[in-house]
Design an enzyme around this catalytic site. Structure first.
Site, PDB file in Angstrom:
ATOM      1  N   SER A   1       0.780  -1.232   0.000  1.00  3.30           N
ATOM      2  CA  SER A   1       0.000   0.000   0.000  1.00  3.30           C
ATOM      3  C   SER A   1       0.815   1.287   0.000  1.00  3.30           C
ATOM      4  O   SER A   1       0.258   2.364  -0.152  1.00  3.30           O
ATOM      5  CB  SER A   1      -1.003   0.008   1.154  1.00  3.30           C
ATOM      6  OG  SER A   1      -0.351   0.072   2.386  1.00  3.30           O
TER       7      SER A   1
ATOM      8  N   LYS B   1      -6.427   3.886   8.235  1.00  5.07           N
ATOM      9  CA  LYS B   1      -5.453   4.807   7.643  1.00  5.07           C
ATOM     10  C   LYS B   1      -5.994   6.232   7.607  1.00  5.07           C
ATOM     11  O   LYS B   1      -5.276   7.187   7.925  1.00  5.07           O
ATOM     12  CB  LYS B   1      -5.078   4.332   6.230  1.00  5.07           C
ATOM     13  CG  LYS B   1      -4.277   3.042   6.230  1.00  5.07           C
ATOM     14  CD  LYS B   1      -4.105   2.520   4.817  1.00  5.07           C
ATOM     15  CE  LYS B   1      -3.364   1.193   4.803  1.00  5.07           C
ATOM     16  NZ  LYS B   1      -3.252   0.642   3.442  1.00  5.07           N
TER      17      LYS B   1
END
Length: 193
Positions: free
Chosen positions: A89, A132
């Protein structure tokens, strides 16, 4: 927030403790022939860095970067070296850090990003989006770039959080860079026809 120097981008990571801000730093190594990676990066994250590097090199002109600036080696470091990091990611943050380094244009300091990058510059979905985004918010960051394929994950966020954040769903590295950089990478000079 301090202005980021060219070669630094803000990524977002997922850990067992929740989401975290992750800085990706890139520095040119004149005369060195290769890509150097440090920061306790696992195999998948190393592959993401290599993919990001290859993408930026292969598409430098299209991205508005002078290909001559891409010569020589580069060192990519993800600080907090005592903490092992893995997963795909951070790919978009690596592209942003490298594009910033090679162009000399700083990435925005109010923007964090997450997403896997492919060799052709596609942005692939990742996990942990809710955690996140909450990490970005805790850090005072209100702009988040995420894969278009993760847009539906934003529904998991409290409405108040969604209302105070700005999201940039991206399908391509070019869309990531358009939202991530302080100014466009392409030259604004008008060419004579």
């Amino acid at each position: 927030r301090a202005v980021l120097p060219p070669g630094v981008a803000t990524g977002l990571a997922w850990t067992e403790a929740g989401g975290e801000i992750l800085y990706v730093e890139a520095s040119r190594l004149p005369g060195a022939p290769r890509l150097r990676l440090t920061g306790q990066l696992g195999k998948v994250m190393q592959e993401s860095a290599t993919t990001a590097h290859s993408f930026v090199w292969a598409h430098a002109e299209e991205l508005g970067i002078d290909p001559a600036r891409c010569r020589g080696g580069v060192h990519v470091h993800v600080p907090a070296g005592a903490i092992p990091k893995d997963g795909p990611s951070a790919g978009v943050a690596m592209v942003a850090a490298l594009a910033s380094l090679y162009s000399g244009v700083p990435a925005r300091n109010d923007t964090a990003m997450t997403g896997e990058i492919t060799l052709t510059g596609l942005v692939m979905p990742v996990g942990g989006v809710k955690e996140k985004v909450l990490a970005a918010r805790r850090a005072g960051i209100r702009r988040v770039i995420l894969p278009k394929g993760n847009e539906r994950d934003l529904r998991e966020l409290p409405e108040a959080v969604r209302a105070e954040m700005t999201f940039f769903p991206a399908e391509t590295a070019e869309q990531v860079l358009a939202a991530a950089m302080r100014e466009p990478l392409r030259s604004t000079a008008v060419e004579a026809s």
